[in-house]
Design a protein around this motif. Structure first.
Motif, PDB file in Angstrom:
ATOM      1  N   HIS A  46       0.947  -1.350  -0.059  1.00  0.00           N
ATOM      2  CA  HIS A  46       0.255  -0.085   0.125  1.00  0.00           C
ATOM      3  C   HIS A  46       0.859   1.310   0.042  1.00  0.00           C
ATOM      4  O   HIS A  46       0.573   2.253  -0.559  1.00  0.00           O
ATOM      5  CB  HIS A  46      -1.066  -0.129   1.304  1.00  0.00           C
ATOM      6  CG  HIS A  46      -1.607   1.419   1.453  1.00  0.00           C
ATOM      7  ND1 HIS A  46      -2.649   1.674   0.609  1.00  0.00           N
ATOM      8  CD2 HIS A  46      -1.688   2.296   2.476  1.00  0.00           C
ATOM      9  CE1 HIS A  46      -3.370   2.855   0.871  1.00  0.00           C
ATOM     10  NE2 HIS A  46      -2.832   3.140   2.053  1.00  0.00           N
ATOM     11  N   LEU A  47       2.056   1.089   0.697  1.00  0.00           N
ATOM     12  CA  LEU A  47       2.831   2.338   0.824  1.00  0.00           C
ATOM     13  C   LEU A  47       3.496   2.650  -0.545  1.00  0.00           C
ATOM     14  O   LEU A  47       3.789   3.784  -0.873  1.00  0.00           O
ATOM     15  CB  LEU A  47       3.719   2.095   2.054  1.00  0.00           C
ATOM     16  CG  LEU A  47       4.695   3.280   2.409  1.00  0.00           C
ATOM     17  CD1 LEU A  47       3.982   4.524   2.700  1.00  0.00           C
ATOM     18  CD2 LEU A  47       5.542   2.992   3.564  1.00  0.00           C
ATOM     19  N   VAL A  48       3.958   1.539  -1.159  1.00  0.00           N
ATOM     20  CA  VAL A  48       4.712   1.681  -2.295  1.00  0.00           C
ATOM     21  C   VAL A  48       3.667   2.043  -3.377  1.00  0.00           C
ATOM     22  O   VAL A  48       4.088   3.303  -4.329  1.00  0.00           O
ATOM     23  CB  VAL A  48       5.111   0.334  -2.976  1.00  0.00           C
ATOM     24  CG1 VAL A  48       5.525   0.316  -4.339  1.00  0.00           C
ATOM     25  CG2 VAL A  48       6.247  -0.222  -1.978  1.00  0.00           C
ATOM     26  N   HIS A  49       2.348   1.940  -3.464  1.00  0.00           N
ATOM     27  CA  HIS A  49       1.333   2.287  -4.426  1.00  0.00           C
ATOM     28  C   HIS A  49       1.161   3.644  -4.178  1.00  0.00           C
ATOM     29  O   HIS A  49       0.767   4.636  -4.948  1.00  0.00           O
ATOM     30  CB  HIS A  49       0.282   1.578  -4.194  1.00  0.00           C
ATOM     31  CG  HIS A  49      -1.028   2.212  -4.752  1.00  0.00           C
ATOM     32  ND1 HIS A  49      -0.954   1.980  -6.195  1.00  0.00           N
ATOM     33  CD2 HIS A  49      -2.210   2.839  -4.369  1.00  0.00           C
ATOM     34  CE1 HIS A  49      -2.294   2.456  -6.692  1.00  0.00           C
ATOM     35  NE2 HIS A  49      -2.816   3.191  -5.712  1.00  0.00           N
ATOM     36  N   MET A  66      10.173   3.447 -13.999  1.00  0.00           N
ATOM     37  CA  MET A  66       9.894   3.427 -12.262  1.00  0.00           C
ATOM     38  C   MET A  66       8.971   2.305 -12.003  1.00  0.00           C
ATOM     39  O   MET A  66       9.367   1.521 -11.131  1.00  0.00           O
ATOM     40  CB  MET A  66       9.889   4.806 -11.762  1.00  0.00           C
ATOM     41  CG  MET A  66       9.437   4.598 -10.264  1.00  0.00           C
ATOM     42  SD  MET A  66       9.240   6.390  -9.232  1.00  0.00           S
ATOM     43  CE  MET A  66      10.932   6.930  -9.261  1.00  0.00           C
ATOM     44  N   LYS A  67       7.972   2.662 -12.521  1.00  0.00           N
ATOM     45  CA  LYS A  67       6.791   1.496 -12.320  1.00  0.00           C
ATOM     46  C   LYS A  67       7.217   0.169 -12.723  1.00  0.00           C
ATOM     47  O   LYS A  67       6.781  -0.843 -11.782  1.00  0.00           O
ATOM     48  CB  LYS A  67       5.358   1.766 -12.766  1.00  0.00           C
ATOM     49  CG  LYS A  67       4.907   3.173 -12.339  1.00  0.00           C
ATOM     50  CD  LYS A  67       3.882   3.710 -13.223  1.00  0.00           C
ATOM     51  CE  LYS A  67       2.608   3.026 -13.108  1.00  0.00           C
ATOM     52  NZ  LYS A  67       1.462   3.889 -13.730  1.00  0.00           N
ATOM     53  N   LYS A  68       7.791  -0.135 -13.605  1.00  0.00           N
ATOM     54  CA  LYS A  68       8.272  -1.453 -14.055  1.00  0.00           C
ATOM     55  C   LYS A  68       9.471  -2.131 -13.182  1.00  0.00           C
ATOM     56  O   LYS A  68       9.224  -3.242 -12.913  1.00  0.00           O
ATOM     57  CB  LYS A  68       8.719  -1.472 -15.559  1.00  0.00           C
ATOM     58  CG  LYS A  68       7.410  -1.382 -16.472  1.00  0.00           C
ATOM     59  CD  LYS A  68       8.013  -1.504 -17.989  1.00  0.00           C
ATOM     60  CE  LYS A  68       7.018  -1.490 -18.868  1.00  0.00           C
ATOM     61  NZ  LYS A  68       5.904  -2.463 -18.825  1.00  0.00           N
ATOM     62  N   VAL A  69      10.343  -1.083 -12.549  1.00  0.00           N
ATOM     63  CA  VAL A  69      11.254  -1.674 -11.774  1.00  0.00           C
ATOM     64  C   VAL A  69      10.536  -2.006 -10.442  1.00  0.00           C
ATOM     65  O   VAL A  69      11.024  -2.882  -9.974  1.00  0.00           O
ATOM     66  CB  VAL A  69      12.373  -0.342 -11.506  1.00  0.00           C
ATOM     67  CG1 VAL A  69      13.063  -0.646 -10.421  1.00  0.00           C
ATOM     68  CG2 VAL A  69      13.369  -0.415 -12.711  1.00  0.00           C
ATOM     69  N   LEU A 128      10.518  -5.747  -8.275  1.00  0.00           N
ATOM     70  CA  LEU A 128      11.121  -5.932  -6.825  1.00  0.00           C
ATOM     71  C   LEU A 128       9.979  -6.558  -5.905  1.00  0.00           C
ATOM     72  O   LEU A 128       8.609  -6.187  -6.229  1.00  0.00           O
ATOM     73  CB  LEU A 128      11.518  -4.665  -6.411  1.00  0.00           C
ATOM     74  CG  LEU A 128      12.510  -4.196  -7.211  1.00  0.00           C
ATOM     75  CD1 LEU A 128      12.852  -2.467  -6.656  1.00  0.00           C
ATOM     76  CD2 LEU A 128      13.797  -4.850  -7.245  1.00  0.00           C
ATOM     77  N   THR A 129      10.330  -7.093  -4.857  1.00  0.00           N
ATOM     78  CA  THR A 129       9.251  -7.415  -3.915  1.00  0.00           C
ATOM     79  C   THR A 129       8.987  -5.995  -3.003  1.00  0.00           C
ATOM     80  O   THR A 129       9.663  -5.219  -3.224  1.00  0.00           O
ATOM     81  CB  THR A 129      10.079  -8.465  -2.802  1.00  0.00           C
ATOM     82  OG1 THR A 129      11.122  -7.630  -2.134  1.00  0.00           O
ATOM     83  CG2 THR A 129      10.397  -9.839  -3.458  1.00  0.00           C
ATOM     84  N   PRO A 130       7.765  -6.011  -2.195  1.00  0.00           N
ATOM     85  CA  PRO A 130       7.536  -4.890  -1.507  1.00  0.00           C
ATOM     86  C   PRO A 130       8.592  -4.179  -0.447  1.00  0.00           C
ATOM     87  O   PRO A 130       8.788  -3.152  -0.804  1.00  0.00           O
ATOM     88  CB  PRO A 130       6.436  -5.328  -0.726  1.00  0.00           C
ATOM     89  CG  PRO A 130       5.629  -6.530  -1.611  1.00  0.00           C
ATOM     90  CD  PRO A 130       6.902  -7.252  -1.999  1.00  0.00           C
ATOM     91  N   GLN A 131       9.386  -5.254  -0.170  1.00  0.00           N
ATOM     92  CA  GLN A 131      10.312  -4.677   0.868  1.00  0.00           C
ATOM     93  C   GLN A 131      11.524  -4.092   0.067  1.00  0.00           C
ATOM     94  O   GLN A 131      12.135  -2.993   0.124  1.00  0.00           O
ATOM     95  CB  GLN A 131      11.131  -5.813   1.345  1.00  0.00           C
ATOM     96  CG  GLN A 131      12.286  -5.547   2.590  1.00  0.00           C
ATOM     97  CD  GLN A 131      12.838  -6.586   3.208  1.00  0.00           C
ATOM     98  OE1 GLN A 131      12.457  -7.768   2.961  1.00  0.00           O
ATOM     99  NE2 GLN A 131      14.417  -6.335   3.440  1.00  0.00           N
ATOM    100  N   GLN A 132      11.717  -4.841  -1.098  1.00  0.00           N
ATOM    101  CA  GLN A 132      13.044  -4.234  -1.976  1.00  0.00           C
ATOM    102  C   GLN A 132      12.401  -2.898  -2.820  1.00  0.00           C
ATOM    103  O   GLN A 132      13.356  -1.978  -2.991  1.00  0.00           O
ATOM    104  CB  GLN A 132      13.312  -5.117  -3.142  1.00  0.00           C
ATOM    105  CG  GLN A 132      13.820  -6.520  -2.626  1.00  0.00           C
ATOM    106  CD  GLN A 132      14.039  -7.628  -3.574  1.00  0.00           C
ATOM    107  OE1 GLN A 132      13.126  -7.557  -4.647  1.00  0.00           O
ATOM    108  NE2 GLN A 132      14.671  -8.707  -3.202  1.00  0.00           N
ATOM    109  N   ALA A 133      11.125  -2.986  -2.969  1.00  0.00           N
ATOM    110  CA  ALA A 133      10.631  -1.708  -3.494  1.00  0.00           C
ATOM    111  C   ALA A 133      10.712  -0.357  -2.523  1.00  0.00           C
ATOM    112  O   ALA A 133      11.074   0.620  -3.035  1.00  0.00           O
ATOM    113  CB  ALA A 133       9.065  -1.734  -4.024  1.00  0.00           C
ATOM    114  N   ILE A 170      13.200   4.568  -1.123  1.00  0.00           N
ATOM    115  CA  ILE A 170      13.673   5.489  -0.187  1.00  0.00           C
ATOM    116  C   ILE A 170      15.239   6.045  -1.001  1.00  0.00           C
ATOM    117  O   ILE A 170      15.669   7.140  -0.947  1.00  0.00           O
ATOM    118  CB  ILE A 170      14.231   4.580   0.893  1.00  0.00           C
ATOM    119  CG1 ILE A 170      12.900   4.414   1.663  1.00  0.00           C
ATOM    120  CG2 ILE A 170      15.124   5.275   1.939  1.00  0.00           C
ATOM    121  CD1 ILE A 170      13.076   3.471   2.964  1.00  0.00           C
ATOM    122  N   ALA A 171      15.750   5.219  -1.648  1.00  0.00           N
ATOM    123  CA  ALA A 171      17.169   5.810  -2.037  1.00  0.00           C
ATOM    124  C   ALA A 171      17.053   6.825  -3.219  1.00  0.00           C
ATOM    125  O   ALA A 171      17.650   7.629  -3.333  1.00  0.00           O
ATOM    126  CB  ALA A 171      17.704   4.502  -3.016  1.00  0.00           C
TER     127      ALA A 171
END
Length: 233
Positions: A39-42, A191-194, A198-203, A208-209
């Protein structure tokens, strides 16, 4: 509200989202945590979508216009010097991702040697790396095409100089707007495809980076501009 004011508010909201990203559970230890990270990534991706939607609208209005968007007076000199077609170069994403991946892998090398999986950006699977590499190749090709399109427009831009008045509906202005739209579409789509790879944690770690890089470049650029103004006053 002009676009520069919008951008400042947008940055403040991005900073608030960055704080939320930074306090998210890592690694996620429950299904609720995974759902929260997704949800946060979205929300972050939606925030970038808002930026490009307003930017595109502003570029098409007589009050702002595409030339103003390209000149970007709301940014520092350093930020503008790094621009490609009125924004960051899409392939920058891959350099950032590989840098973060390498740094985390080296930091957790002993864990990997002992068979421990971290699930972070340093723990990308072979399938993920392959998908990222394929996406990078496609992005480079699209980048090159847009660069070529901008070059063609610049070759014909002298036609605008002969006009006493440039209208938003002028074919040359519309061509430049299309180049800008293609570039922004590629930025957001990459950005969206990357993030999808990724997994949610990796995303979360990737976003953040990306935000920290944006704030870091902006802060450094503003400091340099202020130093230059102080020396000249």
């Amino acid at each position: 509200m002009n676009f520069g004011q919008f951008y400042e508010i947008w940055l403040q909201q991005l900073h608030a989202l960055l704080k939320e990203l930074g306090t998210a559970p890592k690694p996620p230890s429950s299904p609720d945590h995974h759902s929260y990270l997704g949800h946060l990534v979205h929300r972050v991706i939606s925030h970038y979508e808002d930026y490009y939607r307003v930017k595109s609208h502003s570029a098409c209005t007589p009050q702002v216009g595409v030339f103003y968007i390209f000149s970007a007076p709301w940014l520092s000199s350093l930020e503008r010097s790094l621009h490609w077609v009125a924004g960051w170069r899409p392939t920058t994403i891959f350099h950032l991702l590989y840098t973060e991946t390498s740094a985390r892998f080296e930091a957790r090398l002993l864990d990997f040697l002992h068979g421990l999986r971290t699930g972070d950006l340093g723990d990308l699977s072979p399938s993920q790396l392959s998908r990222v590499s394929d996406l990078q190749c496609r992005t480079v090709s699209e980048e090159n095409l847009i660069t070529y399109q901008l070059g063609l427009w610049q070759e014909s831009a002298c036609d605008l100089v002969s006009l006493s008045r440039v209208d938003q509906d002028d074919p040359e202005i519309q061509r430049l707007l299309l180049v800008l739209k293609n570039a922004d579409d590629l930025r957001l789509r990459t950005m969206k495809k990357v993030v999808e790879i990724l997994t949610p944690q990796q995303a979360v770690e990737f976003l953040i980076a990306a935000a920290e890089l944006q704030f870091g470049v902006r802060g450094w650029g503003l400091d340099k501009d202020q130093d230059r103004e102080n020396r000249s006053s």
